[in-house]
Write an enzyme that holds these catalytic residues in place. Structure first.
Site, PDB file in Angstrom:
ATOM      1  N   SER A 133       0.826  -1.206   0.000  1.00  0.00           N
ATOM      2  CA  SER A 133       0.000   0.000   0.000  1.00  0.00           C
ATOM      3  C   SER A 133       0.856   1.249   0.000  1.00  0.00           C
ATOM      4  CB  SER A 133      -0.905   0.035   1.227  1.00  0.00           C
ATOM      5  OG  SER A 133      -1.604   1.259   1.238  1.00  0.00           O
ATOM      6  N   LYS A 205      -4.585  -6.351   3.741  1.00  0.00           N
ATOM      7  CA  LYS A 205      -4.510  -5.258   2.757  1.00  0.00           C
ATOM      8  C   LYS A 205      -5.915  -4.866   2.295  1.00  0.00           C
ATOM      9  CE  LYS A 205      -3.074  -2.322  -0.328  1.00  0.00           C
ATOM     10  NZ  LYS A 205      -3.886  -2.262  -1.474  1.00  0.00           N
ATOM     11  N   HIS A 208      -7.520  -2.868   4.962  1.00  0.00           N
ATOM     12  CA  HIS A 208      -6.903  -1.534   4.897  1.00  0.00           C
ATOM     13  C   HIS A 208      -7.646  -0.686   3.861  1.00  0.00           C
ATOM     14  CE1 HIS A 208      -4.364   1.205   2.580  1.00  0.00           C
ATOM     15  NE2 HIS A 208      -3.721   1.478   3.692  1.00  0.00           N
ATOM     16  N   ASN A 209      -7.893  -1.260   2.699  1.00  0.00           N
ATOM     17  CA  ASN A 209      -8.580  -0.503   1.652  1.00  0.00           C
ATOM     18  C   ASN A 209     -10.020  -0.182   2.032  1.00  0.00           C
ATOM     19  OD1 ASN A 209      -6.179  -1.065   0.332  1.00  0.00           O
ATOM     20  ND2 ASN A 209      -7.158  -1.381  -1.645  1.00  0.00           N
ATOM     21  N   GLU A 212      -9.897   2.613   4.243  1.00  0.00           N
ATOM     22  CA  GLU A 212      -9.551   3.796   3.429  1.00  0.00           C
ATOM     23  C   GLU A 212     -10.812   4.383   2.771  1.00  0.00           C
ATOM     24  OE1 GLU A 212      -6.259   2.998   0.691  1.00  0.00           O
ATOM     25  OE2 GLU A 212      -7.326   4.159  -0.818  1.00  0.00           O
TER      26      GLU A 212
END
Ligand code: 2AM
Length: 502
Positions: A133, A205, A208-209, A212
């Site tokens: 990232s 990940k 995480h997105n 986000e």
């Protein structure tokens, strides 16, 4: 051209992320073999980068590429997620990669694909997954790296990943800035750590997105409320976001928001660019994957899903324009809200953000049961402190919370976060109420508040849902005065049942 066995690592896929990651690796002194399906791109890349500290070895064929790397080979692939990953993996097997070699998929792959690939190729090579990232700049000067796979393979990847990852100051937890081409940052704590077997890295990940998505949606809602409730202009707002970046909200996304809001439109310099950009958000799918995973596992990650739906709603531009002419909202509200409202919106943003992260971590908590991973949540928060899009001072607080209590069931229960919401919730509620009264959509603020209020409510109205389900479908219910897991049913009055016509 190839040189047999000189490179310590190889990389396939020289699109922007691949090129930047390769340069980052070379900057740290690793000799790296590179290959791209379109060979002209490889040649141009080598031509443009003649003097890297580690050697770039351009290869025109996969056979040359495989020969150019020392054994056991560490090969990073950065191609489009999905079919291309399988195609390249198979081509590597055909080109001579063997069981001792490690192939790292560093793209945005779905974690279930990573689990499948590890199994599917187990007899031929060691397939490993890693989230990367930080966008283009992160890849070039220090990304956050989220590796998952066989721990033995990690030993070979670790020195490279730790070298190229973003670094944070061990005392403050803040990113160490200042990497330049050929001059990487030295010292500091690397933003990478082994997260677990098979798909663990890609799962983290993905979450995480998902987080986000909410972070961005919350910021955009704060922007919209400030604009419409206070009548502020983009440069006023840029100043507010710059100020907010000095508070608990300090983060990369707040920082770039301040920059974005100052940007004039190059085509119409009297205008601010934000006003020239069409309000239809795109998405590549990781927010949807996160929400789907939440739905599949029954985890209430409602703000993450809401942020995805908000993008879907934004994309219905033409429909919204038509509806705006027909569907009436409340009478125009009083726009003269004073400075106090700015702080109230900041509090609403902060409280909502806490809920969004609580949901993301709850999701990972559930996923680890489902997939037999063993996450260290403090570590996950710590490797997001630098390099990635959601990097923020806030993440140190999450690490601290899990250090205080590694078994914390929900971030909302941590004393620090509890106190923050206690401090901010009156203003948060005021902002949500004002948004509703003024007809301004603030779906992430609202869903985060609903999450908070639901989570802290001992008795929800689901008793009524259970009664209805038992009434029409004999689905049974549990009782408050009996042990969990005992199910009851009554014969509801026949007269009230729906009449089925013959
Ligand atoms: P290309 O330059 O030849 O298109 C992002 O799409 C990167 O992945 C590019 O470097 C692209 O190579 C590569 N890529 C995409 N699909 C691929 C495939 N099926 N095989 C090999 N490389 C692929």
């Amino acid at each position: 051209m190839s040189e047999s066995g000189v490179a310590q690592v190889g990389l396939i896929g020289l699109a922007v992320m691949g090129k930047n990651l390769a340069l980052n690796i070379a900057d740290h002194g690793f000799d790296i073999a590179v290959f791209n399906r379109t060979t002209a791109i490889t040649q141009e890349f080598i031509r443009e980068n003649p003097n890297t500290p580690g050697k770039l070895v351009g290869c025109d064929t996969l056979a040359d590429f495989v020969l150019a790397i020392k054994k056991p080979r560490v090969i990073i692939i950065l191609v489009k997620a999905g079919a291309a990953v399988d195609a390249v993996t198979q081509q590597l097997i055909d080109a001579g990669v063997d069981k001792s070699d490690i192939v790292i998929d560093a793209g945005n792959s779905l974690w279930t694909d990573t689990i499948r690939c590890e199994k599917q190729y187990a007899e031929k090579l060691k397939f490993f997954g890693s989230g990367v990232s930080g966008g283009e700049l992160g890849a070039r000067f220090g990304p956050s790296l989220m590796p998952g796979g066989d721990p033995e393979s990690w030993k070979h990847l670790k020195p490279i990943w730790e070298a190229i990852a973003a670094k944070v100051d061990p005392k403050t937890g803040k990113p160490i800035p200042g990497a330049e081409p050929g001059k990487p940052v030295t010292g500091g704590v690397p933003c990478t750590a082994y997260l677990g077997p098979d798909g663990a890295g890609h799962y983290v990940k993905m979450v995480h997105n998902g987080i986000e998505y909410v972070d961005m949606q919350l910021i955009s809602e704060a922007y919209f409320l400030l604009r419409h409730l206070l009548g502020l202009t983009p440069p006023d707002l840029a100043e507010i976001f710059s100020q907010w970046n000095l508070t608990e909200l300090d983060s990369y996304l707040i920082e770039i928001t301040a920059d974005v809001l100052q940007q004039r439109d190059p085509a119409k310099p009297r205008k601010y660019l934000v006003d020239s950009i069409l309000d239809a958000a795109g998405q590549k799918g990781t927010g949807k994957w996160t929400s789907t995973s939440a739905l599949d596992m029954g985890v209430p990650a409602n703000s993450i899903a809401e942020a995805v739906f908000a993008r879907c709603m934004s994309a219905l531009k033409e429909e919204r324009v038509a509806a705006s002419k027909k569907l009436r909202g409340p009478k125009a509200g009083n726009k003269k809200h004073g400075k106090k409202m700015i702080e109230a919106i900041r509090q609403a943003l902060f409280c909502s953000k806490i809920c969004a992260y609580a949901q993301g971590f709850q999701l990972m908590f559930q996923a680890q049961q489902e997939y037999h991973w063993k996450f260290d949540f403090g570590t996950i928060a710590s490797i997001w402190r630098g390099g990635c899009i959601i990097r923020a001072g806030f993440l140190q607080k999450i690490t601290d919370a899990y250090t205080r209590d590694p078994k914390l069931v929900n971030l909302l229960m941590d004393p620090y976060f509890r106190k923050q919401i206690q401090n901010g919730q009156d203003q948060w509620r005021q902002v949500v109420a004002l948004a509703a009264q003024n007809g301004i959509a603030a779906p992430a603020f609202m869903s985060a508040l609903a999450y908070y209020d639901s989570y802290r409510t001992a008795v929800l109205p689901a008793s009524l849902i259970q009664a209805q389900r038992d009434y029409f479908g004999a689905h049974t219910y549990e009782r408050v005065d009996q042990a969990r897991g005992k199910f009851f049913h009554i014969d509801w009055p026949d007269a009230k049942r729906p009449q089925i016509e013959a």
